[in-house]
Design a protein around this motif. Structure first.
Motif, mmCIF file in Angstrom:
data_model
loop_
_atom_site.group_PDB
_atom_site.id
_atom_site.type_symbol
_atom_site.label_atom_id
_atom_site.label_comp_id
_atom_site.label_asym_id
_atom_site.label_seq_id
_atom_site.Cartn_x
_atom_site.Cartn_y
_atom_site.Cartn_z
ATOM 1 N N ASP A 187 7.559 6.673 -6.573
ATOM 2 C CA ASP A 187 8.263 5.634 -5.812
ATOM 3 C C ASP A 187 8.338 4.312 -6.559
ATOM 4 O OD1 ASP A 187 8.749 6.788 -2.916
ATOM 5 O OD2 ASP A 187 6.771 7.477 -3.542
ATOM 6 N N ALA A 188 7.501 4.133 -7.563
ATOM 7 C CA ALA A 188 7.536 2.916 -8.371
ATOM 8 C C ALA A 188 6.734 3.153 -9.636
ATOM 9 C CB ALA A 188 6.974 1.723 -7.603
ATOM 10 N N VAL A 189 7.060 2.367 -10.675
ATOM 11 C CA VAL A 189 6.358 2.432 -11.955
ATOM 12 C C VAL A 189 5.863 1.030 -12.287
ATOM 13 C CG1 VAL A 189 6.536 2.942 -14.415
ATOM 14 C CG2 VAL A 189 7.783 4.349 -12.762
ATOM 15 N N ILE A 190 4.582 0.927 -12.640
ATOM 16 C CA ILE A 190 3.987 -0.359 -13.009
ATOM 17 C C ILE A 190 3.509 -0.259 -14.446
ATOM 18 C CG2 ILE A 190 2.196 -2.070 -12.519
ATOM 19 C CD1 ILE A 190 3.132 0.418 -9.832
ATOM 20 N N ASN A 205 18.145 -6.279 -10.532
ATOM 21 C CA ASN A 205 18.691 -5.491 -9.427
ATOM 22 C C ASN A 205 17.610 -4.682 -8.701
ATOM 23 O OD1 ASN A 205 18.109 -3.674 -11.479
ATOM 24 N ND2 ASN A 205 19.912 -2.402 -11.112
ATOM 25 N N ILE A 206 16.343 -5.032 -8.875
ATOM 26 C CA ILE A 206 15.247 -4.263 -8.280
ATOM 27 C C ILE A 206 15.343 -4.303 -6.755
ATOM 28 C CG2 ILE A 206 13.673 -6.246 -8.318
ATOM 29 C CD1 ILE A 206 11.390 -4.246 -8.824
ATOM 30 N N GLN A 207 15.050 -3.186 -6.148
ATOM 31 C CA GLN A 207 15.035 -3.080 -4.699
ATOM 32 C C GLN A 207 13.608 -3.278 -4.183
ATOM 33 O OE1 GLN A 207 17.948 -2.599 -2.869
ATOM 34 N NE2 GLN A 207 18.934 -2.828 -4.877
ATOM 35 N N MET A 208 13.469 -3.964 -3.066
ATOM 36 C CA MET A 208 12.186 -4.133 -2.372
ATOM 37 C C MET A 208 11.105 -4.710 -3.297
ATOM 38 S SD MET A 208 12.144 -0.653 -0.040
ATOM 39 C CE MET A 208 12.094 0.415 -1.472
ATOM 40 N N PHE A 209 11.455 -5.763 -4.024
ATOM 41 C CA PHE A 209 10.497 -6.383 -4.937
ATOM 42 C C PHE A 209 9.285 -6.921 -4.184
ATOM 43 C CE2 PHE A 209 9.931 -9.732 -8.511
ATOM 44 C CZ PHE A 209 8.969 -8.945 -9.108
ATOM 45 N N ASN A 267 17.896 -10.198 -18.234
ATOM 46 C CA ASN A 267 16.876 -11.191 -17.923
ATOM 47 C C ASN A 267 15.691 -10.518 -17.252
ATOM 48 O OD1 ASN A 267 18.329 -13.464 -18.848
ATOM 49 N ND2 ASN A 267 19.497 -13.550 -16.944
ATOM 50 N N ALA A 268 14.550 -11.134 -17.387
ATOM 51 C CA ALA A 268 13.361 -10.638 -16.694
ATOM 52 C C ALA A 268 13.253 -11.372 -15.364
ATOM 53 C CB ALA A 268 12.116 -10.880 -17.546
ATOM 54 N N PHE A 269 13.372 -10.641 -14.270
ATOM 55 C CA PHE A 269 13.220 -11.210 -12.926
ATOM 56 C C PHE A 269 11.733 -11.467 -12.738
ATOM 57 C CE2 PHE A 269 14.037 -10.682 -8.179
ATOM 58 C CZ PHE A 269 14.761 -11.854 -8.093
ATOM 59 N N THR A 270 11.326 -12.744 -12.768
ATOM 60 C CA THR A 270 9.933 -13.101 -13.028
ATOM 61 C C THR A 270 9.299 -13.906 -11.908
ATOM 62 O OG1 THR A 270 10.488 -13.206 -15.386
ATOM 63 C CG2 THR A 270 8.397 -14.188 -14.716
ATOM 64 N N VAL A 323 14.721 3.453 -9.778
ATOM 65 C CA VAL A 323 13.327 3.398 -9.327
ATOM 66 C C VAL A 323 12.768 2.006 -9.620
ATOM 67 C CG1 VAL A 323 10.992 4.312 -9.725
ATOM 68 C CG2 VAL A 323 12.960 5.861 -9.649
ATOM 69 N N PRO A 324 12.109 1.364 -8.662
ATOM 70 C CA PRO A 324 11.525 0.044 -8.918
ATOM 71 C C PRO A 324 10.504 0.099 -10.055
ATOM 72 C CG PRO A 324 11.539 0.527 -6.562
ATOM 73 C CD PRO A 324 11.902 1.802 -7.267
ATOM 74 N N VAL A 325 10.677 -0.770 -11.037
ATOM 75 C CA VAL A 325 9.781 -0.832 -12.191
ATOM 76 C C VAL A 325 9.388 -2.290 -12.409
ATOM 77 C CG1 VAL A 325 9.494 -0.345 -14.649
ATOM 78 C CG2 VAL A 325 10.974 1.121 -13.260
ATOM 79 N N VAL A 326 8.106 -2.533 -12.613
ATOM 80 C CA VAL A 326 7.651 -3.888 -12.938
ATOM 81 C C VAL A 326 6.693 -3.818 -14.121
ATOM 82 C CG1 VAL A 326 7.857 -4.720 -10.562
ATOM 83 C CG2 VAL A 326 5.656 -3.847 -11.367
ATOM 84 N N GLY A 327 6.606 -4.930 -14.821
ATOM 85 C CA GLY A 327 5.602 -5.099 -15.861
ATOM 86 C C GLY A 327 4.650 -6.196 -15.427
ATOM 87 N N ALA A 328 3.360 -5.955 -15.508
ATOM 88 C CA ALA A 328 2.342 -6.936 -15.132
ATOM 89 C C ALA A 328 1.665 -7.435 -16.404
ATOM 90 C CB ALA A 328 1.321 -6.318 -14.182
#
Length: 427
Positions: free
Chosen positions: A168-171, A342-346, A320-323, A230-235
């Motif tokens: 459902d998401a990738v971190i 364009n991430i969904q449900m950030f 761009n990085a949505f930050t 798929v929602p993906v974020v980088g931490a």
């Protein structure tokens, strides 16, 4: 008063020491009290801008209510490990990207899964190298380029999975979008065609030499990752740079919307820079427990004047990085979270990042990334073993040659340990 208390607490922990020394050097009459007072004013101004423009959000820590809502979902944490092997006659590279997929609330044996999504082993100086088509003097740059594209490629493999393997998401551990200009050098080697097929997970891909350069290939993988939906974020755990990129972009947006005058934006930026504050160090005293800044798009590619001329149009295509920055708890530094615009449900994904950052006392970072970091890391004993085996082969081949000068050279190479401090000149 909350901001001043947070600053005093951080100074008591040794934070801001470098900043205080920097200011003292420029203004010899500056005292500790003045430093706290001025820094409080800067932080108060930033706080007021965020509050008055509805740019602050807060997540309440409610684990008993939060975790049951995630039952039936799967979340993948991704990190890469690089072997640290230095050899005199070779440039081995070993990269493996691991994943830790967890299903909260699942009591079965499928609750947690570990996997090596991608592994690359090669010799960067070998004529038959698999990863790059030719060698390059700056081996560290080759390793960095390979690691960055490998981690995003592993995220892509996870994001496009279907059926029972769907997540459902990738971190990702680290930035989602890295600066690429330093790798657009004229003589920087292209990736091999087979390596590109592995990274794109596409056996039919047949790009030309330019498409196989890092700047182009990394963009291609990012685009495919974004297209999965798929929602993906980088931490990003540590902010070591001194440039307040996020805050500068925030001031630019407020100025563009006529909320902030150009002079006021410039003066506040100069104050931030004069105190040597980066985004994390200033937001550490601006944000409270569980707060984060409303995400904004940030261009991470640096000034265009420093882009390689041959790659300028390609770099302009980078997203761009949505930050945002989020502060998990009172005495923990905020960290950066990046996504595609364009991430969904950030907000929902930030809630996951926040709650996983509170699972360990005083840790303050998504614990799933710590778990996968330990899983993916290439252990020191393995690196030492590879180095030892290489030394054995080097000496054996020298002896088999029967050439005294070759044998002597091999012995010198194997015995070299650099300068020993015991034998340094005393004057």
């Amino acid at each position: 008063m909350d901001i001043k208390d947070r600053i005093e607490a951080r100074i008591g922990q040794g934070e801001f020491l470098t900043n205080m020394l920097l200011v003292t050097q420029k203004q010899s009459d500056q005292t500790h009290t003045d430093f706290v007072h001025t820094l409080s004013g800067i932080a108060g101004s930033v706080r007021a801008l965020l509050e008055n423009n509805d740019l602050l959000r807060r997540i309440d820590y409610a684990p008993n209510n939060y975790w049951p809502k995630l039952h039936g979902k799967a979340f993948a944490f991704v990190d890469g490990g690089v072997a640290n092997i230095e050899l005199p006659s070779a440039a081995p590279i070993g990269i493996r990207v691991g994943s830790y997929v967890v299903r909260p609330g699942d009591a079965s044996e499928k609750r947690e899964q570990f996997n090596v999504e991608l592994s690359l082993v090669d010799d960067l100086f070998s004529d038959s190298g698999f990863l790059f088509e030719s060698d390059f003097l700056d081996v560290a740059k080759l390793r960095d380029a390979a690691r960055m594209v490998s981690e995003v490629a592993a995220g892509y493999r996870l994001a496009k999975a279907v059926g029972k393997d769907r997540v459902d998401a990738v971190i990702l551990h680290g930035p989602l979008i890295n600066p690429v200009a330093p790798y657009g050098l004229e003589d920087f080697p292209a990736f091999g065609r087979n390596a590109c097929r592995v990274l794109l997970d596409d056996d039919d891909w047949d790009g030309d030499t330019r498409e196989r350069q890092f700047v182009a290939l990394y963009l291609k993988v990012l685009e495919r990752l974004r297209e999965t939906g798929v929602p993906v974020v980088g931490a990003v755990e540590r902010s070591i740079g001194r440039d307040p990129v996020f805050l500068r972009r925030l001031l630019d947006l407020l100025q563009d919307s006529k909320v902030l005058k150009e002079k006021d934006a410039r003066d506040l930026e100069l104050q931030i820079l004069s105190y040597g504050l980066n985004d994390a160090s200033l937001l550490d005293v601006v944000l409270g427990d569980g707060e984060y800044v409303v995400p904004i798009p940030v261009m991470r590619q640096g000034p265009e004047s420093k882009w390689p001329e041959d790659w300028k149009r390609t770099i302009r295509d980078y997203p761009n990085a949505f930050t945002t920055y989020i502060k998990p708890s009172a005495m923990v530094m905020p960290f950066r979270v990046e996504a595609f615009e364009n991430i969904q449900m950030f907000d929902d994904l930030l809630a996951l990042v926040f709650h996983t950052s509170r699972l360990l006392p005083s840790y303050g970072f998504p614990v799933g990334l710590d778990i996968v970091d330990r899983f993916a890391k290439v252990p020191a004993w393995l690196s030492r073993g590879v180095k030892g085996q290489h030394q054995i082969v080097l000496l054996r081949r020298a002896i088999e040659s029967g050439d005294p000068s070759t044998i002597a050279f091999a012995k010198r190479v194997l015995a070299a340990k650099g300068r020993d401090w015991l034998f340094r000149p005393s004057t």
